[in-house]
Design a protein around this motif. Structure first.
Motif, short mmCIF file in Angstrom:
data_model
loop_
_atom_site.label_atom_id
_atom_site.label_comp_id
_atom_site.label_asym_id
_atom_site.label_seq_id
_atom_site.Cartn_x
_atom_site.Cartn_y
_atom_site.Cartn_z
N ALA A 294 0.83 -1.20 0.00
CA ALA A 294 0.00 0.00 0.00
C ALA A 294 0.87 1.25 0.00
N ARG A 295 1.96 1.24 0.73
CA ARG A 295 2.81 2.43 0.84
C ARG A 295 3.59 2.71 -0.45
N ARG A 296 3.77 1.68 -1.28
CA ARG A 296 4.44 1.96 -2.57
C ARG A 296 3.44 2.25 -3.67
N GLY A 297 2.14 2.32 -3.33
CA GLY A 297 1.14 2.78 -4.28
C GLY A 297 0.17 1.76 -4.79
N VAL A 298 0.20 0.53 -4.28
CA VAL A 298 -0.72 -0.52 -4.71
C VAL A 298 -2.01 -0.43 -3.90
N LYS A 299 -3.15 -0.53 -4.56
CA LYS A 299 -4.43 -0.54 -3.87
C LYS A 299 -4.66 -1.91 -3.23
N VAL A 300 -4.88 -1.92 -1.91
CA VAL A 300 -5.02 -3.17 -1.17
C VAL A 300 -6.40 -3.20 -0.51
N ARG A 301 -7.14 -4.28 -0.75
CA ARG A 301 -8.44 -4.47 -0.11
C ARG A 301 -8.42 -5.81 0.62
N LEU A 302 -8.79 -5.78 1.88
CA LEU A 302 -8.74 -6.95 2.74
C LEU A 302 -10.13 -7.19 3.32
N LEU A 303 -10.70 -8.37 3.03
CA LEU A 303 -12.04 -8.73 3.48
C LEU A 303 -11.96 -10.01 4.31
N ILE A 304 -12.36 -9.94 5.58
CA ILE A 304 -12.22 -11.05 6.52
C ILE A 304 -13.58 -11.36 7.14
N ASP A 305 -13.91 -12.64 7.23
CA ASP A 305 -15.13 -13.03 7.93
C ASP A 305 -15.00 -12.69 9.42
N GLN A 306 -16.07 -12.18 9.99
CA GLN A 306 -15.99 -11.70 11.38
C GLN A 306 -15.69 -12.81 12.38
N LEU A 307 -16.19 -14.03 12.13
CA LEU A 307 -16.05 -15.07 13.13
C LEU A 307 -14.60 -15.37 13.46
N SER A 308 -13.71 -15.15 12.49
CA SER A 308 -12.30 -15.48 12.70
C SER A 308 -11.39 -14.35 12.27
N ALA A 309 -11.89 -13.12 12.38
CA ALA A 309 -11.06 -11.97 12.02
C ALA A 309 -10.00 -11.73 13.09
N ILE A 310 -9.07 -10.85 12.78
CA ILE A 310 -7.97 -10.52 13.68
C ILE A 310 -8.54 -10.17 15.06
N ALA A 311 -8.17 -10.94 16.05
CA ALA A 311 -8.75 -10.79 17.38
C ALA A 311 -7.95 -9.78 18.21
N ASP A 312 -7.79 -8.59 17.69
CA ASP A 312 -7.04 -7.55 18.39
C ASP A 312 -7.59 -6.20 17.94
N LEU A 313 -8.31 -5.51 18.82
CA LEU A 313 -8.94 -4.25 18.45
C LEU A 313 -7.91 -3.19 18.11
N ASP A 314 -6.76 -3.20 18.76
CA ASP A 314 -5.72 -2.22 18.44
C ASP A 314 -5.23 -2.39 17.00
N ILE A 315 -5.03 -3.64 16.57
CA ILE A 315 -4.59 -3.87 15.20
C ILE A 315 -5.67 -3.46 14.22
N LEU A 316 -6.92 -3.82 14.51
CA LEU A 316 -8.01 -3.46 13.60
C LEU A 316 -8.16 -1.95 13.49
N ALA A 317 -8.08 -1.26 14.63
CA ALA A 317 -8.20 0.20 14.60
C ALA A 317 -6.99 0.82 13.89
N ALA A 318 -5.81 0.27 14.09
CA ALA A 318 -4.62 0.79 13.40
C ALA A 318 -4.75 0.60 11.89
N LEU A 319 -5.28 -0.54 11.46
CA LEU A 319 -5.46 -0.77 10.03
C LEU A 319 -6.52 0.17 9.44
N ALA A 320 -7.51 0.53 10.24
CA ALA A 320 -8.56 1.43 9.75
C ALA A 320 -7.98 2.77 9.33
#
Length: 639
Positions: free
Chosen positions: A124-150
């Motif tokens: 993403a930082r070198r200019g590529v468009k990145v889209r990440l779609l994760i099912d909620q039941l097994s998404a990243i279990a860390d609110l800090d990481i999720l908020a940082a990615l937002a």
């Protein structure tokens, strides 16, 4: 549960669940916080976004150049080993020049998942468009990481599919409320796994983003399989991803109540630093993916040129009200046209009514095709509850449907893990963990002695139902040997050695009715033979037990068979202890030089019975396997 009690629980729980959504104003504020924090700096201005040479990305150029509208050409590569599967993903992400779309059921925060996540951020930082779609039941279990990615970068977007009551991390009360009020809605999961790079190269198959899918876990690893495809069909993969991305159940992560509250209270947090459990292993894997010559030799050079390839995928409207048909449409038709042989590999052998009907029709032919099925044993499976239900129908599968059935061993003699990994630079240096504890050297998970007390900490892809949240029985059972074991997770099909299928579909009721799924279908004899060889490796005697009728039933043969058949059909009562078939171990010798099919006259002379549940450490938890055949038939459609 009595209706008055159910209503009372609904009254108590639903107010708690209802508050689990942000108001429109708060949601807009949280999104604004994330948007304002996103870095817009792009550290490469070149049209190719400074992508290094990627041998796997290069396959797409060759495929498109050789294609015509009426004669598409592709390259296909089976990814059997965890190391190869991870290297392929890193090579493609680094080689992306325009877009990366990643769709998955599980995304952890362990070594392999964090390595991939950091590569996505770098792209993403070198200019590529990145889209990440994760099912909620097994998404990243860390609110800090999720908020940082937002709020990480303008080129990276994250959405969560079908969040329970608008949360990234529901608690037990929310799960309980969803059972009572809207079970089907919240038990419908996006089981697709897909990586698409530049609409030109795609990977799909069984692997999620977690160490146990790449042979990196210390207690339990999945024997899994992906397929990489380069060429025109990847455009269809990209279109299917776009449908999910635009679906109303794909929710921007900042809109989720718990993530949004964190953003409003603290702003966008810094991404927690990566702290790999084995940094040497991560560094070595990263170095391998950065070496084009190694990637070309190990991966791109083994890709097979193939012609027509189809991507059969559920659409997200499978989950919308009034839509009932699904399950990667087309698989039943493929099976029904088999003439000589079907090789089926599934981790969870629980057949839907439609699948049973197809196999009955095949069996009823004057010259029925041979049907070989590779699945898990109780000792190998990550889900003993589901195994219990396949155990219930073992007689039907073997006798009525004619399956040549093989159950994967927890400690296979010849797993698809390179024992030397001599292609790794610096492999002799070894990681901090003793090499004897790492199958396949520095990239493997442990196969050496391990303490038995770690069994309850195993991370697995449990079946995506609400049992995941609360049932300790829905994990691998203890076994009689210590050490890291393997469980089958590959989902594949070969028809007449000319059609090969690899994907996410478990060929079970859940895949048909609840999950969304996707498979790649390749009609090419060379590819089909390669896939067949991979499955046949998994059913070799050192890797699997053969399932066959007992030679001498413990009670009168006719009575045992009749009682078992009657009780098998009962939805609530099946306590007969003697099964029609059991597991066998091949015993080679002068008179038994090679493995035999179960129908061979000398089968029982060359094979020794090892019981229904070989290598399982029987104890209180194993009673679940005995009990669920008696009372669990009604769970088949959702498990």
């Amino acid at each position: 549960m009595r209706l008055p009690l159910r209503l009372l629980l609904l009254t108590l729980l639903l107010p708690l669940a209802a508050c689990a959504t942000l108001s429109p104003e708060k949601r807009a504020q949280a999104e604004a916080v994330a948007l304002a924090a996103r870095d817009t700096t792009v550290n490469c201005q070149r049209p190719d976004r400074c992508a290094p040479p990627s041998p796997l990305r290069g396959l797409a150029g060759q495929a498109f150049a050789a294609s015509a509208p009426e004669a598409p050409r592709h390259y296909a590569l089976i990814l059997d080993s965890g190391a190869d599967a991870l290297v392929a993903r890193l090579d493609l992400i680094r080689g992306a020049t325009r877009r990366i779309d990643l769709q998955t059921y599980i995304f952890d925060k362990d070594d392999s998942a964090r390595l991939v996540l950091d590569e996505l951020l770098a792209a993403a930082r070198r200019g590529v468009k990145v889209r990440l779609l994760i099912d909620q039941l097994s998404a990243i279990a860390d609110l800090d990481i999720l908020a940082a990615l937002a709020g990480a970068h303008a080129n990276l977007e994250l959405r969560i599919y079908n969040p329970t009551f608008g949360l990234a991390k529901p608690n037990y009360l929310h799960y309980a409320a969803s059972v009572l009020c809207c079970f089907r809605r919240f038990n419908q999961r996006m089981h697709n796994k897909l990586l698409v790079v530049d609409d030109a190269v795609g990977i799909t198959g069984g692997r999620n983003y977690q160490d146990d899918y790449y042979d990196w876990d210390r207690q339990y690893n999945f024997r899994d399989r992906d397929v990489l495809v380069a060429g025109p069909v990847v455009r269809e993969m990209a279109r299917n991803f776009q449908e999910y991305w635009n679906d109303r159940r794909a929710v921007p992560v900042a809109h989720l109540r718990d993530v949004g509250k964190l953003l409003l209270a603290r702003g966008v947090p810094e991404m927690p630093p990566a702290r790999p459990a084995h940094p040497e292993r991560v560094e070595r894997m990263s170095a391998v993916a950065a070496d084009p010559a190694l990637v070309r030799e190990r991966l791109a050079g083994r890709a097979l040129p193939v012609g027509r390839v189809a991507y059969l995928a559920d659409r997200p409207d499978k989950h919308h009200e009034g839509v009932t048909d699904g399950g990667a449409p087309g698989l039943a038709s493929l099976l029904s046209h088999a003439e000589r042989e079907v090789l089926l590999q599934t981790p969870y052998l629980v057949l839907s009514d439609r699948a049973v009907e197809v196999f009955r029709e095949l069996r009823a032919r004057p010259r029925p095709p041979r049907v070989v099925v590779s699945t898990n044993s109780l000792a190998a499976t990550d889900n003993p509850i589901v195994y219990a239900l396949s155990y219930k129908y073992k007689r039907r599968n073997v006798r009525e449907l004619g399956f040549d059935l093989y159950e994967y061993k927890p400690f296979p003699a010849d797993p698809p893990v390179d024992p030397a990994l001599s292609w790794l630079p610096g492999a002799d240096a070894g990681p901090t963990v003793p090499r004897s504890e790492l199958p396949g050297g520095s990239l493997g998970g442990s196969r050496g002695p391990q303490p038995r007390q770690v069994e309850d900490k195993l991370r697995t892809e449990t079946r995506p139902s609400l049992l995941r949240a609360s049932a300790p029985a829905n994990r691998p059972l203890p076994v009689t040997r210590s050490g890291s074991r393997m469980g089958l997770h590959a989902k594949s099909l070969v028809i007449d050695r000319r059609i090969g299928v690899i994907g996410t579909h478990n060929f079970d009721p859940r895949s048909e009715n609840y999950n969304t799924e996707a498979v790649v279908v390749i009609e090419d004899p060379a590819f089909a033979r390669a896939l067949a060889a991979s499955i046949e490796r998994d059913i070799a005697p050192g890797n699997a037990w053969a399932v066959a009728p007992r030679s001498r039933p413990p009670v009168l043969s006719g009575l045992n068979y009749s009682v078992g058949k009657v009780l098998e059909r009962s939805p609530v009562l099946d306590v007969w202890p003697w099964r029609y078939a059991t597991n066998y171990e091949f015993r080679p010798g002068p008179d038994c030089p090679a493995p035999l099919p179960r129908t061979a006259p000398d089968f029982h002379r060359c094979y020794e019975p090892v019981g229904d549940f070989p290598e399982v450490s029987l104890g209180p938890r194993s009673l679940i396997t005995r009990m669920l055949p008696a009372f669990g038939a009604g769970l088949v459609p959702i498990l």
